[in-house]
Scaffold this motif. Structure first.
Motif, PDB file in Angstrom:
ATOM      1  N   TRP A  26       0.851  -1.194   0.000  1.00 36.60           N
ATOM      2  CA  TRP A  26       0.000   0.000   0.000  1.00 36.60           C
ATOM      3  C   TRP A  26       0.884   1.240   0.000  1.00 36.60           C
ATOM      4  O   TRP A  26       1.858   1.301   0.760  1.00 36.60           O
TER       5      TRP A  26
ATOM      6  N   TYR B 240       3.016   0.625   3.557  1.00 35.74           N
ATOM      7  CA  TYR B 240       2.895  -0.546   4.427  1.00 35.74           C
ATOM      8  C   TYR B 240       2.487  -1.737   3.593  1.00 35.74           C
ATOM      9  O   TYR B 240       2.222  -1.579   2.377  1.00 35.74           O
TER      10      TYR B 240
ATOM     11  N   VAL C 128      -4.698 -12.085   1.937  1.00 40.89           N
ATOM     12  CA  VAL C 128      -5.206 -11.863   0.592  1.00 40.89           C
ATOM     13  C   VAL C 128      -6.637 -11.341   0.644  1.00 40.89           C
ATOM     14  O   VAL C 128      -7.512 -11.961   1.253  1.00 40.89           O
TER      15      VAL C 128
ATOM     16  N   ILE D  18     -11.188 -12.981   3.978  1.00 36.37           N
ATOM     17  CA  ILE D  18      -9.795 -12.773   3.582  1.00 36.37           C
ATOM     18  C   ILE D  18      -9.037 -14.043   3.980  1.00 36.37           C
ATOM     19  O   ILE D  18      -9.426 -14.745   4.910  1.00 36.37           O
TER      20      ILE D  18
ATOM     21  N   TYR E 146      -5.249 -16.478   4.340  1.00 37.50           N
ATOM     22  CA  TYR E 146      -3.782 -16.580   4.421  1.00 37.50           C
ATOM     23  C   TYR E 146      -3.417 -18.005   4.815  1.00 37.50           C
ATOM     24  O   TYR E 146      -3.987 -18.551   5.771  1.00 37.50           O
TER      25      TYR E 146
ATOM     26  N   VAL F  92      -7.545  -1.299   3.279  1.00 32.39           N
ATOM     27  CA  VAL F  92      -6.877  -1.760   4.507  1.00 32.39           C
ATOM     28  C   VAL F  92      -5.997  -0.614   4.956  1.00 32.39           C
ATOM     29  O   VAL F  92      -5.042  -0.252   4.258  1.00 32.39           O
ATOM     30  N   GLU F  93      -6.333  -0.034   6.090  1.00 33.64           N
ATOM     31  CA  GLU F  93      -5.522   1.098   6.543  1.00 33.64           C
ATOM     32  C   GLU F  93      -4.311   0.603   7.328  1.00 33.64           C
ATOM     33  O   GLU F  93      -4.241  -0.559   7.741  1.00 33.64           O
ATOM     34  N   GLU F  94      -3.364   1.518   7.529  1.00 33.44           N
ATOM     35  CA  GLU F  94      -2.071   1.146   8.107  1.00 33.44           C
ATOM     36  C   GLU F  94      -2.210   0.433   9.450  1.00 33.44           C
ATOM     37  O   GLU F  94      -1.579  -0.600   9.674  1.00 33.44           O
TER      38      GLU F  94
ATOM     39  N   VAL G 133      -0.461  -3.262   9.907  1.00 29.90           N
ATOM     40  CA  VAL G 133       0.740  -3.523  10.718  1.00 29.90           C
ATOM     41  C   VAL G 133       0.360  -3.962  12.134  1.00 29.90           C
ATOM     42  O   VAL G 133       1.228  -4.330  12.921  1.00 29.90           O
TER      43      VAL G 133
ATOM     44  N   MET H 184      -3.663  -7.492  11.645  1.00 34.14           N
ATOM     45  CA  MET H 184      -3.442  -8.362  10.488  1.00 34.14           C
ATOM     46  C   MET H 184      -2.062  -9.023  10.570  1.00 34.14           C
ATOM     47  O   MET H 184      -1.917 -10.223  10.338  1.00 34.14           O
TER      48      MET H 184
ATOM     49  N   VAL I 158      -1.989 -11.785  13.211  1.00 36.45           N
ATOM     50  CA  VAL I 158      -2.629 -13.023  12.759  1.00 36.45           C
ATOM     51  C   VAL I 158      -1.748 -13.742  11.736  1.00 36.45           C
ATOM     52  O   VAL I 158      -1.596 -14.957  11.770  1.00 36.45           O
ATOM     53  N   GLU I 159      -1.127 -12.969  10.852  1.00 33.91           N
ATOM     54  CA  GLU I 159      -0.221 -13.581   9.868  1.00 33.91           C
ATOM     55  C   GLU I 159       0.892 -14.357  10.577  1.00 33.91           C
ATOM     56  O   GLU I 159       1.192 -15.495  10.234  1.00 33.91           O
ATOM     57  N   GLN I 160       1.479 -13.715  11.596  1.00 37.48           N
ATOM     58  CA  GLN I 160       2.584 -14.356  12.320  1.00 37.48           C
ATOM     59  C   GLN I 160       2.107 -15.636  13.006  1.00 37.48           C
ATOM     60  O   GLN I 160       2.786 -16.654  13.022  1.00 37.48           O
TER      61      GLN I 160
END
Lengths: 765, 69
Positions: A738, A754, A759, B28, B30, B50-52, B56, B59, B62-64
């Motif tokens: 982004w 960022y 997805v 969404i 992953y 999707v805002e910053e 960071v 999201m 959860v990815e980690q």
């Protein structure tokens, strides 16, 4: 890793070995733990430790002949701890705190003949295990040889407390008995095991068919055991008697269970220890009180404070990674083993496994060469193979490697105007990314001064793939390298990077490789440096030069030739720290990577001199003034402050590598045909703090250009009517980038960037 | 199925459709996991914002977490 390998690895680490005092103690009292409490004046907690391991603390705490003191490592420095005095102080000022449990009765009748400490200890230990134990003695009170000890040292109450304890565990005490061989035969007819305490029972009334006592089990044949002491001519040793009682009790327990009397008993009694404890930095501090003197509470606290709490931790003391995870190798390898064993659930150790710099410093420090790096790297391969490697750990670094290997950056040429090569200069991807000008200048110097043609190869050695646990990728890079060298007629490869050198030396056959530093050191006409030199500098050896003694020496020779005075400091050379790049640490664990770089820089107060491009860039990022040796040998006339040249960052590295290829191709080989991606023309305006943010977030200018290029075609961005800024996203492969930006006359001003890996519906493949 | 809402007022508008954004339920994904969430999106072209803070923050967490599963 299987259980057997785990045990094998664990055995290398000695941190959990007994301290010297405990090893020397036949009943392994935790003296170190005891001292820690005593030093804090916590007598009750200290007493708990004695209660746990001593059968009769009131007695042993007063009269133990303390072989521990002889083993105390302080003897090498000043004098041992007054362990005996402190135990005396503790038991004199506390009563029993910890009451060990009595297991439920499980049959087995044991007769103990005698009244000394061996008999008392064995009877107590067996009663605690649920055996019915009876002491039979001709004496009128328990104690044997200890009855001769002066009342001021061992008061009557101490012995009375011991008797009460035996009674509490239901030991039957039968005194004033006439003990003859006939009486013994009669009494032992219906019992299951017998112990003779040789402190008070003479050998001549023992069973006639006895054999010589086995030193491990104290077994003398049949159901009979004997140990303890002074009547056999040994010197009276209270701790030896207690230890014999304990040993005999354990043998009898095994005997009653029909188990082996001797198997796996090497840890019992006084042992040696493999522990290593360094005395470096420990202040000389002799005892303030006489050994025989009773200690006051203040004296006791002070004396216990002399204990240095022996442990090894030599590797942990130097390694930021082990410190961060609060592990020493033995606990680390166990966590890695457990991580591998998880079938379903969270693999808690993944980040830890990926955070090691694989630098081997710990292995060199370790008295037993514990291979932490190899364990971590193998664990990474296992994660990759099982498809459990977290994608975010190494993807960025591997893409960086792929970029270095791509046509945009890579190059393989003979020296201009020639069609053969005796040498092949391989500057490495990081020097090319950090300081492309010095690559060109050093290459020209080699062309001018080496006897023979010097080809050039811009590429990567593949070490990122090796570190990331990707053997297939690594193999591909090495094969491409070997084929390239072959195609050039097998010239001698000259690397400017210690990592490349170590990889080529370890993983290729038949290719002759040397370092730029050794080559320059061998030449008569070093370039005359015009750079201004600080008076003293610290050469920071890279971790990958750990085994490259000749390289390290050549670097120092070169420094001396150009007039740099070197400050040598500890934990350099074969003990050098990593800068945070090794093992891709800084990609898997950014904060740890930064701490590691900072710690390396702080090893010397002097301005630094590196000969690894990553060391230089990572250290300069922490604020350490540091130059690359090539900066001095081939200074850029336009750069004034060699010690502060900023880290180019990831985007800068990419650009430098691409430009280096272009520049060499144009200026040396007159090639001008370069295809550029359509987005590369997009002009970006980025403030330094945004560049810093992009570096931290692993977002390249290239990625930003791709986003803007992608959305410009159909206005597929968001817009903020309040300030006219745009917010756009693009997912080239695995990451959605982004970018918040605004359009200006001279280009696109980037306000924020960022990314995420999740997805969104519209980006589903 | 629980839907977590991250929808909140935003000054961003879809430039192509010239529309203010509205909350929209979506999935969404992953690493083979799917999450039902509510995010702000364009009512016309469905482009998701999707805002910053989210990217960071939650999201990333959860990815980690999923990467270690």
């Amino acid at each position: 890793m299987d259980q057997k390998q785990l045990r094998e690895f664990e055995s290398h680490c000695i941190q959990e070995e007994h301290p010297y005092c405990t090893a020397a103690c036949p009943i392994h009292v935790d003296v170190r733990g005891f001292m820690a409490f005593m030093a804090k004046g916590k007598l009750k907690d200290a007493r708990k430790i004695l209660d746990r391991s001593m059968p009769f603390p009131e007695i042993l705490g007063r009269i133990c002949d303390h072989p521990c003191e002889q083993a105390c490592i302080r003897n090498q420095l000043d004098e041992s701890l007054n362990i005996h005095g402190l135990e005396f102080h503790c038991v004199s000022n506390t009563s029993q705190v910890l009451k060990l449990p009595k297991l439920p009765g499980k049959g087995g009748k044991v007769l103990v003949f005698g009244s000394g400490l061996t008999a008392m200890t064995a009877a107590l230990d067996l009663a605690r295990k649920g055996r019915q134990s009876t002491i039979i003695s001709s004496a009128s009170e328990l104690g044997g040889s200890i009855l001769e000890i002066d009342d001021t040292i061992l008061p009557l109450e101490s012995r009375e407390t011991a008797v009460q304890m035996l009674e509490r565990y239901d030991v039957t005490i039968t005194l004033n008995q006439k003990i003859t061989p006939e009486r013994i035969t009669e009494l032992t007819n219906d019992c299951d095991a017998v112990l003779f305490d040789l402190d008070t029972i003479s050998l001549d009334i023992l069973p006639a068919d006895r054999i010589e006592a086995d030193p491990i089990s104290l077994h003398i044949g049949g159901k009979n055991f004997a140990g303890g002491g002074s009547l056999t001519g040994e010197n009276f040793s209270p701790i030896k008697q207690v230890a014999d009682g304990r040993r005999a009790a354990l043998s009898i327990e095994r005997f009653l269970q029909n188990a082996s009397l001797t198997a796996q008993r090497t840890g019992e009694g006084a042992t040696t220890t493999r522990l290593y404890t360094s005395l470096e930095g420990v202040a000389v501090l002799p005892q303030k009180t006489q050994k025989e003197q009773h200690l006051s509470p203040e004296e006791a606290t002070e004396e216990a404070g002399r204990c240095i709490q022996c442990e090894c931790m030599e590797c942990v003391k130097q390694c930021q990674f082990l410190q961060a995870y609060k592990e020493y190798p033995k606990t680390l390898v166990r966590k890695i083993f457990n991580n591998e064993s998880i079938v379903q659930g969270t693999r808690q150790a993944n980040t830890m496994i990926n955070s090691c710099s694989l630098c081997n410093q710990c292995t060199v420090i370790c008295p037993n060469d514990f291979p932490v790096a190899e364990v971590c790297r193998t664990a990474r391969e296992q994660l990759v193979q099982a498809k459990h490697m977290p994608p975010s750990a190494h993807e960025f670094a591997l893409e960086d490697m792929a970029f270095s290997l791509s046509d945009t950056c890579s190059l393989l040429k003979h020296q201009p105007g020639t069609d053969s090569s005796q040498y092949l200069y391989f500057p490495g991807c990081q020097l090319s990314g950090s300081s492309p000008e010095t690559v060109i200048r050093s290459y020209q110097f080699l062309c001018d001064h080496l006897d023979g043609n010097v080809g050039i190869m811009l590429s990567c050695c593949g070490i990122p793939a090796h570190w990331a646990g990707q053997p297939t990728q690594f193999e591909q890079v090495l094969t491409a390298f070997t084929d390239a060298v072959n195609s050039m007629g097998m010239p001698t490869v000259i690397t400017a990077c210690s990592s490349c050198l170590s990889i080529f030396k370890e993983f290729t056959d038949d290719i002759s490789v040397t370092s730029l530093w050794e080559v320059l050191d061998s030449l008569e006409n070093l370039p005359a440096s015009t750079a201004e030199l600080p008076s003293t500098m610290a050469v920071f050896d890279p971790c990958t030069a750990r085994e490259q003694k000749l390289v390290r020496q050549s670097v120092r020779n070169l420094c001396s030739k150009i007039g740099i005075e070197i400050d040598e400091f500890p934990f350099n050379a074969e003990l050098a720290d990593c800068c945070g790049y090794g093992g891709l640490m800084q990609f898997a664990n950014q904060n740890l990577g930064e701490r590691t770089a900072k710690a390396k820089g702080e090893r010397s107060p002097h301005p630094g001199l590196a000969y690894c491009a990553m060391c230089r860039d990572n250290l300069v990022s922490t604020g350490k003034p540091i130059a690359h040796l090539l900066d001095f040998l081939f200074p850029d006339p336009d750069v004034n402050s060699l010690l502060e040249r900023p880290n180019p960052g990831f985007s800068g590295r990419h650009e430098n590598r691409a430009r280096l290829k272009q520049k060499i191709s144009e200026s040396l080989f007159q090639e001008t045909d370069f295809t550029t991606a359509p987005h590369s023309a997009i002009e970006l305006l980025i403030e330094p703090q945004v560049i810093e943010l992009m570096n931290r977030r692993h977002i390249l200018e290239e990625d930003v250009r791709k986003v803007i290029h992608h959305v410009n075609q159909n206005r597929s961005y968001f817009i903020n009517p309040e300030n006219n800024r745009r917010l756009a996203k693009y997912r080239p492969i695995r990451v959605t980038y982004w970018v918040e930006y605004s359009e200006e006359d001279s280009g696109y001003r980037i306000h924020n960037c960022y990314s995420h890996r999740m997805v969104l519906p519209e980006d589903q493949p | 199925m629980t839907t977590f809402s991250f929808a909140q007022d935003t000054p961003w508008k879809c430039a192509a459709c010239d529309q203010p954004l509205i909350p929209r339920k979506m999935s969404i994904t992953y690493l083979k996991s799917e999450f039902h969430v509510e995010l702000m999106a364009c009512p016309q072209c469905n482009m998701t914002l999707v805002e910053e803070d989210l990217a960071v923050g939650k999201m990333f967490e959860v990815e980690q977490l999923l990467e270690d599963k």
